[in-house]
Design a protein around this motif. Structure first.
Motif, PDB file in Angstrom:
ATOM      1  N   PRO A   1     -45.817  -6.227  28.594  1.00  0.00           N
ATOM      2  CA  PRO A   1     -47.268  -6.136  28.476  1.00  0.00           C
ATOM      3  C   PRO A   1     -47.696  -5.026  27.518  1.00  0.00           C
ATOM      4  CG  PRO A   1     -46.555  -5.047  30.474  1.00  0.00           C
ATOM      5  CD  PRO A   1     -45.321  -5.664  29.863  1.00  0.00           C
ATOM      6  N   ASN A   2     -48.899  -5.166  26.989  1.00  0.00           N
ATOM      7  CA  ASN A   2     -49.493  -4.098  26.194  1.00  0.00           C
ATOM      8  C   ASN A   2     -50.129  -3.111  27.163  1.00  0.00           C
ATOM      9  OD1 ASN A   2     -51.063  -2.430  24.544  1.00  0.00           O
ATOM     10  ND2 ASN A   2     -51.433  -4.053  23.072  1.00  0.00           N
ATOM     11  N   LEU A   3     -49.549  -1.940  27.267  1.00  0.00           N
ATOM     12  CA  LEU A   3     -49.984  -0.944  28.250  1.00  0.00           C
ATOM     13  C   LEU A   3     -50.973   0.065  27.685  1.00  0.00           C
ATOM     14  CD1 LEU A   3     -46.471  -0.328  29.828  1.00  0.00           C
ATOM     15  CD2 LEU A   3     -48.360  -1.615  30.844  1.00  0.00           C
ATOM     16  N   GLY A   4     -51.403  -0.150  26.445  1.00  0.00           N
ATOM     17  CA  GLY A   4     -52.338   0.798  25.856  1.00  0.00           C
ATOM     18  C   GLY A   4     -51.706   2.143  25.575  1.00  0.00           C
TER      19      GLY A   4
ATOM     20  N   MET B   1     -39.538   1.428  17.191  1.00  0.00           N
ATOM     21  CA  MET B   1     -39.682   1.535  18.641  1.00  0.00           C
ATOM     22  C   MET B   1     -41.116   1.921  18.990  1.00  0.00           C
ATOM     23  SD  MET B   1     -38.538   1.266  21.699  1.00  0.00           S
ATOM     24  CE  MET B   1     -36.743   1.143  21.569  1.00  0.00           C
ATOM     25  N   LYS B   2     -41.680   2.826  18.212  1.00  0.00           N
ATOM     26  CA  LYS B   2     -43.070   3.228  18.447  1.00  0.00           C
ATOM     27  C   LYS B   2     -44.007   2.029  18.281  1.00  0.00           C
ATOM     28  CE  LYS B   2     -45.355   5.872  15.495  1.00  0.00           C
ATOM     29  NZ  LYS B   2     -45.802   7.074  14.742  1.00  0.00           N
ATOM     30  N   ARG B   3     -43.782   1.227  17.244  1.00  0.00           N
ATOM     31  CA  ARG B   3     -44.600   0.038  17.012  1.00  0.00           C
ATOM     32  C   ARG B   3     -44.481  -0.937  18.193  1.00  0.00           C
ATOM     33  NH1 ARG B   3     -42.487  -2.773  11.987  1.00  0.00           N
ATOM     34  NH2 ARG B   3     -44.098  -4.293  12.624  1.00  0.00           N
ATOM     35  N   TRP B   4     -43.271  -1.120  18.679  1.00  0.00           N
ATOM     36  CA  TRP B   4     -43.033  -2.031  19.800  1.00  0.00           C
ATOM     37  C   TRP B   4     -43.756  -1.566  21.056  1.00  0.00           C
ATOM     38  CZ3 TRP B   4     -41.715  -6.524  21.699  1.00  0.00           C
ATOM     39  CH2 TRP B   4     -41.211  -6.639  22.991  1.00  0.00           C
ATOM     40  N   LEU B   5     -43.691  -0.284  21.335  1.00  0.00           N
ATOM     41  CA  LEU B   5     -44.332   0.254  22.535  1.00  0.00           C
ATOM     42  C   LEU B   5     -45.851   0.113  22.483  1.00  0.00           C
ATOM     43  CD1 LEU B   5     -42.194   3.494  22.892  1.00  0.00           C
ATOM     44  CD2 LEU B   5     -42.159   1.538  24.462  1.00  0.00           C
TER      45      LEU B   5
ATOM     46  N   ASP C   1     -47.033  -7.523  21.704  1.00  0.00           N
ATOM     47  CA  ASP C   1     -47.445  -8.897  21.390  1.00  0.00           C
ATOM     48  C   ASP C   1     -47.425  -9.182  19.895  1.00  0.00           C
ATOM     49  OD1 ASP C   1     -47.772  -9.802  23.927  1.00  0.00           O
ATOM     50  OD2 ASP C   1     -49.896  -9.286  24.058  1.00  0.00           O
ATOM     51  N   GLU C   2     -47.745  -8.169  19.107  1.00  0.00           N
ATOM     52  CA  GLU C   2     -47.741  -8.376  17.665  1.00  0.00           C
ATOM     53  C   GLU C   2     -46.317  -8.491  17.123  1.00  0.00           C
ATOM     54  OE1 GLU C   2     -49.997  -5.411  15.678  1.00  0.00           O
ATOM     55  OE2 GLU C   2     -51.831  -5.759  16.847  1.00  0.00           O
ATOM     56  N   ILE C   3     -45.399  -7.787  17.744  1.00  0.00           N
ATOM     57  CA  ILE C   3     -44.009  -7.820  17.298  1.00  0.00           C
ATOM     58  C   ILE C   3     -43.326  -9.107  17.738  1.00  0.00           C
ATOM     59  CG2 ILE C   3     -41.783  -6.634  17.380  1.00  0.00           C
ATOM     60  CD1 ILE C   3     -44.054  -5.081  15.962  1.00  0.00           C
ATOM     61  N   LYS C   4     -43.577  -9.514  18.988  1.00  0.00           N
ATOM     62  CA  LYS C   4     -42.922 -10.703  19.534  1.00  0.00           C
ATOM     63  C   LYS C   4     -43.939 -11.475  20.374  1.00  0.00           C
ATOM     64  CE  LYS C   4     -38.741 -12.174  21.987  1.00  0.00           C
ATOM     65  NZ  LYS C   4     -37.523 -11.715  22.707  1.00  0.00           N
TER      66      LYS C   4
ATOM     67  N   ILE D   1     -42.047   8.778  23.790  1.00  0.00           N
ATOM     68  CA  ILE D   1     -41.158   7.860  24.511  1.00  0.00           C
ATOM     69  C   ILE D   1     -40.012   7.415  23.610  1.00  0.00           C
ATOM     70  CG2 ILE D   1     -40.990   5.590  25.595  1.00  0.00           C
ATOM     71  CD1 ILE D   1     -43.882   5.974  26.566  1.00  0.00           C
ATOM     72  N   ALA D   2     -40.322   7.123  22.347  1.00  0.00           N
ATOM     73  CA  ALA D   2     -39.272   6.728  21.406  1.00  0.00           C
ATOM     74  C   ALA D   2     -38.238   7.841  21.254  1.00  0.00           C
ATOM     75  CB  ALA D   2     -39.889   6.379  20.052  1.00  0.00           C
TER      76      ALA D   2
END
Length: 282
Positions: free
Chosen positions: A259-262, A242-246, A250-253, A271-272
């Motif tokens: 969007p990539n929110l930085g 989940m941390k990687r996704w947040l 774009d890299e995951i999917k 958040i996870a």
């Protein structure tokens, strides 16, 4: 209880109830002008200013102020100020950007703020932001040391002439400190994660139980997300994934509408941790 005291208490209660009903009617029937083209009433302005001043004073009382005299710190604060603050607040002889001129309430002129507020108060406001003003919480975008750099620059800002302020525009990107390595991250904090959801505007697209936000959602509800077996239909659902996704959707999917929110690594971890609490069984 004496008769006059009982009468006074009843009178106050009735007056308070009537005022509450009148205020509720003004809001419910749409009589209060919420357009940004007209200012708040004087009474609302006074109420907001009092709440701001009292709240900041109380919450900044325990802030420890570091040495703000270093030339390097002031120079970096100048660069950060121009990159992140001047657009809304302007500077000596420099107007805010056009989009900021229509903000309501009007962003404060920070030359004046630096004269009237302590360093601790300026740090707290910059770090935490202020509700109902458009002032964001910069702690999710700048390190505390960078915020102190901005405070250091603001302490000298009132003494700068317009020419001196303009001469500081060296065109360089703001100097930023390297983020803390992953080994220095603290454990994920669900409460901090819930707050971070606001700062990254997650509530603009997703319905999130217990978190107020927009009403017109463009993404799926996050209710029960802790029970879902996969993230974005591609990753096994674990806190680390989940941390990687947040942090890098774009890299995951590739091609995802997310969007990539930085999102910083610490904020993603928080958040996870909060999302793990959103289980249908809890």
């Amino acid at each position: 209880m004496k008769r006059w005291m009982r009468t006074a208490a009843i009178t106050l209660a009735v007056t308070g109830a009537a005022a509450g009903v009148a205020g509720g009617a003004v809001v419910y029937f749409g009589w209060y002008d919420i357009s940004a083209t007209s200012p708040h009433t004087i009474a609302v302005h006074h109420l907001m200013d009092t709440a701001l001043s009292r709240g900041v004073k109380m919450r900044s009382a325990d802030v420890e102020v570091p040495d703000l005299q270093g030339a390097e710190r002031i120079q970096n604060g100048s660069r950060l100020y121009r990159a992140h603050c001047a657009q809304c607040h302007g500077g000596p002889g420099v107007a805010p950007q056009p989009y900021a001129l229509g903000l309501n309430p009007t962003p404060a002129a920070l030359v004046g703020t630096a004269r009237t507020r302590s360093a601790a108060e300026i740090f707290w406001i910059t770090r935490q932001g202020i509700k109902m003003t458009g002032m964001p919480a910069w702690r999710h975008r700048l390190a505390d040391e960078e915020i102190w750099d901005v405070v250091a620059f603001m302490r000298v800002l009132p003494a700068l002439t317009a020419d001196e302020y303009r001469r500081g525009e060296d065109g360089q990107a703001p100097a930023t400190r390297a983020p803390a390595p992953g080994g220095n991250l603290r454990a994920g904090n669900a409460n901090a994660g819930r707050d971070a959801l606001h700062q990254y505007m997650c509530v603009a697209c997703h319905a999130i139980p217990g978190v107020p936000g927009a009403w017109n959602y463009v993404g799926p509800s996050l209710a029960g997300i802790a029970d879902r077996p996969a993230i974005a239909g591609t990753l096994p659902h674990t806190p680390e994934n989940m941390k990687r996704w947040l942090m890098s959707p774009d890299e995951i999917k590739p091609g995802t509408a997310m969007p990539n929110l930085g999102v910083s690594e610490q904020d993603a971890q928080d958040i996870a941790a909060f999302l793990q609490t959103l289980s249908e069984s809890r």
